[in-house]
Structures are given as C-alpha cells and as structure tokens.
Design an enzyme around this catalytic site. Structure first.
Site, PDB file in Angstrom:
ATOM      1  N   HIS A   2      47.563  19.939 -25.375  1.00  0.00           N
ATOM      2  CA  HIS A   2      48.753  20.541 -25.298  1.00  0.00           C
ATOM      3  C   HIS A   2      49.437  21.139 -26.449  1.00  0.00           C
ATOM      4  CE1 HIS A   2      51.326  16.685 -27.405  1.00  0.00           C
ATOM      5  NE2 HIS A   2      50.243  17.088 -27.881  1.00  0.00           N
ATOM      6  N   HIS A  21      45.664  21.240 -28.728  1.00  0.00           N
ATOM      7  CA  HIS A  21      45.026  20.338 -29.558  1.00  0.00           C
ATOM      8  C   HIS A  21      44.949  19.170 -28.410  1.00  0.00           C
ATOM      9  CE1 HIS A  21      49.331  19.554 -30.653  1.00  0.00           C
ATOM     10  NE2 HIS A  21      49.007  18.312 -30.628  1.00  0.00           N
ATOM     11  N   GLU A  64      50.000   7.846 -27.528  1.00  0.00           N
ATOM     12  CA  GLU A  64      49.449   9.193 -27.926  1.00  0.00           C
ATOM     13  C   GLU A  64      48.238   8.801 -28.856  1.00  0.00           C
ATOM     14  OE1 GLU A  64      51.622  13.371 -28.764  1.00  0.00           O
ATOM     15  OE2 GLU A  64      50.759  12.440 -30.620  1.00  0.00           O
ATOM     16  N   CYS A 100      51.622  20.996 -34.505  1.00  0.00           N
ATOM     17  CA  CYS A 100      51.481  21.096 -32.880  1.00  0.00           C
ATOM     18  C   CYS A 100      52.049  22.325 -32.337  1.00  0.00           C
ATOM     19  CB  CYS A 100      52.316  19.862 -32.639  1.00  0.00           C
ATOM     20  SG  CYS A 100      52.064  18.246 -33.103  1.00  0.00           S
ATOM     21  N   ASP A 133      44.291  14.501 -16.284  1.00  0.00           N
ATOM     22  CA  ASP A 133      43.001  14.064 -17.199  1.00  0.00           C
ATOM     23  C   ASP A 133      42.194  15.584 -17.313  1.00  0.00           C
ATOM     24  OD1 ASP A 133      41.166  12.654 -18.460  1.00  0.00           O
ATOM     25  OD2 ASP A 133      40.108  12.349 -16.917  1.00  0.00           O
ATOM     26  N   HIS A 134      41.923  15.922 -18.565  1.00  0.00           N
ATOM     27  CA  HIS A 134      41.134  17.298 -18.915  1.00  0.00           C
ATOM     28  C   HIS A 134      42.044  18.364 -18.383  1.00  0.00           C
ATOM     29  CE1 HIS A 134      38.346  14.196 -20.078  1.00  0.00           C
ATOM     30  NE2 HIS A 134      37.411  14.995 -20.481  1.00  0.00           N
ATOM     31  N   HIS A 164      44.411  14.929 -27.159  1.00  0.00           N
ATOM     32  CA  HIS A 164      44.667  13.583 -27.574  1.00  0.00           C
ATOM     33  C   HIS A 164      43.794  12.720 -26.378  1.00  0.00           C
ATOM     34  CE1 HIS A 164      47.775  13.915 -30.409  1.00  0.00           C
ATOM     35  NE2 HIS A 164      48.428  14.931 -29.824  1.00  0.00           N
TER      36      HIS A 164
END
Lengths: 138, 91
Positions: A16, A41, A126, A35, A81-82, A43
């Site tokens: 994100h 980037h 996070e 950010c 996810d991903h 997490h």
C-alpha cells in the site's frame, strides 16, 4: 447460558501507500512521510477475528471453526492477500489503506456473513508493535 | 468511526524496591532480592493505546510520527528519569 469469546488468527501480505489527492505533494510528504512513496511498500499483516456467542450445548462450539476459517478466507484473505491495496481493492479507491481503515473494511466485509456468532472485534497488526482494534462503533 | 490504535515501545531501566517506612529486616522480608541496594534492571515493554474517530482525510486516528515523538518525550526519555538507560523505538 455462558457467553464466550473466540478469536481466530490469519495472516496476509499486501502492499500500500498513503496519499490524499486533495493534499499538495508537499502536504502528502509531510503528513505521510516515507509511506507516501507511490510505488508502495509491503507488510505481513496478522488479523485476529473475535466472535462472541453462547456455547451450543450439543456441539460445545460458539461457532464452527471450519466455517469461520472458510468465511475469513473467502471474504478477507482472498481479497487482500498479495494485493496492492490502493489499486486492487474497491474501497481503497476512495479511502487510504491505513491500518485503521483496513480494520473497518474487514469488519464491513465480515459482519453480514456471520450469523450464529456475533462479530465482536477486528484486530489488525501491521507489525508486531502496531495494531488497530475496531468494534463496529460509529 | 471510532477505532483503537496500540503501539508498543521498549525501554530498559534499573530500579530498587525499598520503603523508608520499614526496617531493613522488613524491607528484606517484603521485597526479597528486589531490595538489593545496587538495584537491578529490566527490559520493559509499554503498550500505549489511543482511541478516536478515523480522520477521513488521512485515514488515521493519530499521526504515528507525532505519537512516537510524544511518547519518547513524555515517557521513554523523560528528563529526570535517571535510571532509564536506553530505548528502542520500533520503526
């Protein structure tokens, strides 16, 4: 009947970045810092879903764990996810995918899908040192 | 929409448990090895939770850089807390 709380964990990884198009480039940089990088980037998120309910006297369950896992996978993990959250998840076209907004989004995705047990809390980590709790409060 | 954000901070400090209102023997009986006059240390973890509405413009309850600065100034590096020797703040 005794009321109990059951928590199930799941993990997902996503990328994100934080950006508000109504801010200037300088404001975005000042408020969101690193950010704000538009290339994003990532997490490794940990999700905890807590449901509450009465223990069924026949099964001894608050909720069927297999069903809960299937709902979490279908409604949340498969969607997030991903993924690059800003670009691939509908609600983050309109809002910034912060941990706060992720918790609210996950709550909204799950709330109507649970019928036996009631959704009590969504907790999104996070990092191991930063998490948000949402209880569906206005 | 109201949410709760928790951040964990780490610091190390030394201390000694001792009350001047008690005799040396009583201090020893109550506090045991924690009464050692040379003190001893711990690695502490403190969890700070804040709550509030999520700002629609930023998606945040609180700006993390501001929260980190505030906790560092008021807690983990507070002047006068002589025993506090080091801090690690998660990035």
């Amino acid at each position: 009947m005794p009321m109990v709380y059951l928590t199930r964990k799941a993990e997902f990884s996503a990328s994100h970045y934080y950006h508000n198009p109504e801010f200037t480039a300088e404001e975005n940089k000042r408020i969101f810092g690193k950010c704000n990088n538009p290339n994003g980037h990532g997490h490794n998120y940990t999700l905890e879903i807590t449901v509450k309910g009465q223990v069924d006297e026949h099964s001894g369950f608050v909720v069927d764990l297999k069903q809960l896992k299937a709902i979490m996978n279908r409604e949340v993990i498969d969607v997030l996810d991903h993924r690059f959250l800003n670009k691939e998840v509908a609600e983050f076209q309109e809002s910034i995918p912060t941990t706060e907004n992720l918790a609210i989004s996950i709550w909204n995705r799950l709330r109507s899908k649970l019928n036996v047990a009631k959704l009590h809390r969504v907790r999104v980590y996070e990092t191991p040192d930063l998490f948000v709790d949402y209880y569906g409060e206005a | 929409m109201k949410a709760y954000l928790t951040r964990r901070y780490w610091f190390s400090a030394s201390h000694r448990l001792h009350s001047d209102a008690m005799s040396a023997q009583e201090n020893q009986a109550v506090y045991g090895k924690c009464n050692n006059p040379y003190g001893h240390g711990h690695n502490y973890v403190v969890e700070i939770s804040v709550s509030g509405p999520v700002d629609p413009a930023t998606g945040m309850i609180a700006n993390l850089a501001d929260l980190d600065g505030f906790v560092e100034r008021e807690v983990t590096r507070r002047p006068g807390w002589y025993a506090i020797s080091s801090i690690w703040t998660p990035s």
